[in-house]
Design an enzyme around this catalytic site. Structure first.
Site, mmCIF file in Angstrom:
data_model
loop_
_atom_site.group_PDB
_atom_site.id
_atom_site.type_symbol
_atom_site.label_atom_id
_atom_site.label_comp_id
_atom_site.label_asym_id
_atom_site.label_seq_id
_atom_site.Cartn_x
_atom_site.Cartn_y
_atom_site.Cartn_z
ATOM 1 N N ILE A 169 0.831 -1.209 0.000
ATOM 2 C CA ILE A 169 0.000 0.000 0.000
ATOM 3 C C ILE A 169 0.864 1.256 0.000
ATOM 4 C CG2 ILE A 169 -1.702 1.291 1.350
ATOM 5 C CD1 ILE A 169 -2.702 -1.528 2.267
ATOM 6 N N CYS A 170 0.578 2.144 -0.968
ATOM 7 C CA CYS A 170 1.288 3.423 -1.103
ATOM 8 C C CYS A 170 2.795 3.151 -1.196
ATOM 9 C CB CYS A 170 0.899 4.340 0.053
ATOM 10 S SG CYS A 170 1.542 6.012 -0.125
ATOM 11 N N GLN A 171 3.575 3.737 -0.302
ATOM 12 C CA GLN A 171 5.022 3.505 -0.335
ATOM 13 C C GLN A 171 5.316 2.016 -0.101
ATOM 14 O OE1 GLN A 171 7.057 5.313 2.940
ATOM 15 N NE2 GLN A 171 8.983 5.544 1.823
ATOM 16 N N GLY B 176 3.592 -0.237 -1.347
ATOM 17 C CA GLY B 176 3.411 -0.822 -2.673
ATOM 18 C C GLY B 176 4.703 -0.758 -3.476
#
Lengths: 365, 346
Positions: free
Chosen positions: A151-153, A155
């Site tokens: 998720i986000c960073q 990811g």
């Protein structure tokens, strides 16, 4: 003559202004009345599995024996925020929903880096922590591969890890993940790309040399500056003039707790992330080095589900959607939701759909 | 009643009501109650801030309560500024272009008010005496350690403890250096600090602090300028509404419009090369000042044999490298054991 260009006379304006002020007192009383446990975050029971320095691995056991899945899921969250966003409250908890669907879910909690961690690099996070977590989970469940959600960073970390350790991952799900960091000219880009503004708004090297770790509040300030008046003023004024239910107020407080709970960033890793990813866009160029191995997204040949928030002002959709052009897999799926970066995890509408979507996609693979 | 009197009466009534006091100002009250109004404003702000009594366990509740209070105060200031401007231009809004001139004049007046503290500070810094005093005040605010440092600097002590400044001047720098670097540095406590090095460090810190002040002023002036741009847009939108025979229906709608408009203006500002340059300048100045402060701290700490930040960082780096090596060795051993086990099994 009117006091302001508002369709009310002076008396009407005075009444509204006084009502607004009275509302401040009411809202403060309402906030005081909220029980502290109501603001506690973490709805799903968990078990501490592993502690590595300040990093911990937590296990959320499947809550559904009939649909119990053999392969566990590991979630890697961003370093810049706390991962309990995924378990904010029972009815809006991705983790809770997944465990009810029969998944064993593991979540890495990066903790709060101290000055002791200032030399930890981005690839250290992958190799000293993510890789050890993956091995531990495989051993606990006697499997060769796990499913990975980034998720986000987190990811970005999951992409780097999968590109270099694809043999340990069965399926990869990325969510609100930046891939092409120069896909648009957003404000964050303008601050960090010298080709847009002739200079960068910060010098990561000088900052890390000067202060070691980067304060979480500094990172948060950057995010808040993207919408300073909405996030710093209007959001709170909106609590006035309307009756706010106790539950709604508790939800608001929990989210505020998360928004302002920003761990400091390990200096070396933060510098690399800003310089290599934001400034030089090395992820899509195949120039990220993980302990001597270059990250080539074309090496990702396993099934990929890419989840995107249409109104994401932190990770523009174009940046996430660029993944389709770089991964090597022929089994690539995209799912978009009409919400913002945080909304994808706190919106009740999205939470009604997202866990099911993930479940159905994994069931097909 | 003049526009100013009308406005003053309005705000006086408002603050008197929220403070639970009887309004004492009437239309006949002579002008000049600004001090009283300011006093009421301060008392209301204090009362709001004191109205929260959250303890440490309520950190989130305390944070949100403070945000609500400061947002309310910010909104009040905006409404006050907007009404001041609106009352200046409204009589001319339906009357041609004169309102534009008055709008610009009013905004210029607001600009002067907002910029005044910065310009005053700038002016103080141009004078070398007040500049140095401001620097020392800044040092005092850093905490007790800096007071020690200041006394160190002010007494200009030297390796030969007890010798006054005049005598020092007569001492050859060669002797001072040799003595300072050998025996005198071991004499005692504060005297162990190398005066010349310390003075150079203080001078660097002073320069860094001054650069930071200038960068901060430039940054603040840009932010004020952009705030005024957004405010001018807001007023122009209001004029447009009135000219179209429309109006916003509430203060909340007015504040909502302000937030949206100001966010749009600041989004463009924050992306502009001018802003990026100023932010870079400010952050660099903060970092540089931080470094020089660290050097000052180290000058004191090393005199007492306390490990410095730099030394601790180096120790952390070595520990980190060793931790990595141990983990890699552990993995290699595990892999070799697995290979050995499978070879034995075969």
């Amino acid at each position: 003559m009117s006091f302001l260009p508002i369709g009310k006379d002076t008396d009407g304006l005075m009444r509204e202004l006084l009502a607004m002020s009275a509302d401040v007192s009411h809202v403060l009383n309402d906030i005081e009345a909220v029980n502290v446990p109501q603001v506690e975050i973490g709805a799903t029971p968990k078990e501490l599995v592993l502690t590595l320095d300040q990093v911990t691995l937590n296990h959320y056991a499947s809550q559904n024996e009939t649909t119990q899945k053999a392969r566990p899921i590991l979630i890697t969250y961003a370093l810049v925020n706390r991962p309990y966003m995924l378990d904010l409250q029972a009815d809006r908890s991705l983790i809770n929903h997944l465990t009810r669907l029969g998944y064993d879910v593991y979540l890495i909690d990066w903790g709060y880096p101290t000055r002791n961690d200032r030399w930890t690099t981005f690839d250290d996070y992958l190799m000293m922590y993510v890789d050890v977590c993956v091995d531990t989970i495989c051993e606990r469940h006697a499997v060769d591969k796990i499913d990975l959600i980034g998720i986000c960073q987190g990811g970005v970390m999951s992409l780097c890890y999968t590109a270099t350790h694809g043999d340990k991952i069965a399926n990869l799900i990325t969510s609100v993940t930046p891939v092409d960091f120069h896909a648009d000219d957003s404000t964050l880009s303008a601050w960090l790309r010298d080709d847009l503004a002739h200079t960068e708004a910060i010098n990561p090297q000088a900052m890390v040399e000067s202060i070691g770790n980067i304060p979480g509040d500094f990172i948060n300030l950057g995010f808040l500056m993207l919408k300073p008046f909405e996030l710093g003023l209007q959001k709170y004024l909106n609590l006035l003039g309307v009756h706010v239910e106790a539950d709604t107020l508790a939800n608001f407080l929990r989210l505020e707790k998360w928004i302002f709970d920003n761990p400091d960033q390990a200096g070396a890793a933060w510098r690399e992330y800003v310089e290599d990813f934001y400034m030089h866009n090395k992820l899509i160029k195949g120039e990220i080095d993980v302990y001597g191995e270059m990250v080539d997204l074309a090496n990702i040949t396993l099934p990929v589900l890419n989840i995107v928030a249409e109104h994401d002002h932190l990770v523009p959709p174009a940046s996430s959607l660029a993944l389709r052009d770089y991964v090597g897999t022929s089994d690539y799926t995209e799912a978009t939701f009409p919400v913002g970066h945080v909304g994808i995890y706190v919106s009740s509408r999205v939470q009604a759909k997202l866990p099911k979507l993930i479940d159905e996609w994994l069931a097909r693979h | 009643m003049t526009e100013t009197q009308q406005s003053t009466t309005f705000w006086h009534t408002f603050y008197a009501t929220v403070l639970g006091e009887a309004p004492t100002l009437t239309a006949n009250t002579p002008l000049g109650p600004s001090a009283s109004l300011e006093d009421m404003r301060v008392r209301w702000t204090r009362r709001l801030l004191e109205s929260t009594s959250f303890d440490a366990s309520d950190a989130t509740k305390k944070h949100v309560a403070e945000k609500i209070i400061t947002s309310q105060l910010t909104a009040l200031r905006l409404i006050e500024t907007a009404s001041e401007t609106w009352q200046a231009i409204e009589p001319y809004v339906l009357d041609g272009d004169k309102w534009e001139l008055l709008l610009m004049q009013t905004i210029q007046h607001i600009r002067q008010r907002m910029e005044a503290p910065i310009l005053t500070h700038q002016s103080q810094l141009r004078n070398s005496e007040t500049r140095y005093q401001a620097y020392l005040d800044n040092l005092r605010h850093q905490g007790a350690i800096w007071q020690n440092l200041q006394s160190l600097y002010m007494t200009a002590h030297n390796p030969l403890m007890g010798i006054d400044n005049a005598t020092l001047i007569e001492t050859s720098s060669l002797h001072s250096d040799i003595f300072g670097n050998s025996f005198a540095s071991l004499l005692n406590g504060q005297g162990m600090t190398n005066t010349k090095a310390l003075q150079a460090t203080i001078e660097r810190d002073f320069e860094a602090w001054f650069t930071l002040q200038r960068a901060n002023h430039e940054y603040q002036l840009l932010i004020i300028d952009q705030w005024l741009c957004a405010f001018e847009d807001l007023m122009r939108q209001c004029v447009g509404l009135v000219q179209a025979g429309e109006a916003l229906d509430s203060l909340q709608a007015f504040l909502n419009r302000w937030s949206q408009l100001a966010d749009r203006v600041f989004k463009e500002t924050f992306r502009s090369p001018e802003y990026v340059q100023l932010q870079r300048q400010l952050v660099d100045a903060v970092m540089h000042h931080r470094e020089t402060q660290q050097l000052l701290g180290e000058a004191l700490l090393s005199a007492y044999g306390v490990p410095t930040r730099r030394e601790m960082d180096e120790a952390h780096r070595r520990i980190h490298d060793l931790r990595k090596q141990v983990q890699q060795l552990q993995r290699a051993v595990t892999m070799m054991q697995a290979q050995s086990d499978s070879a034995e099994g075969a």
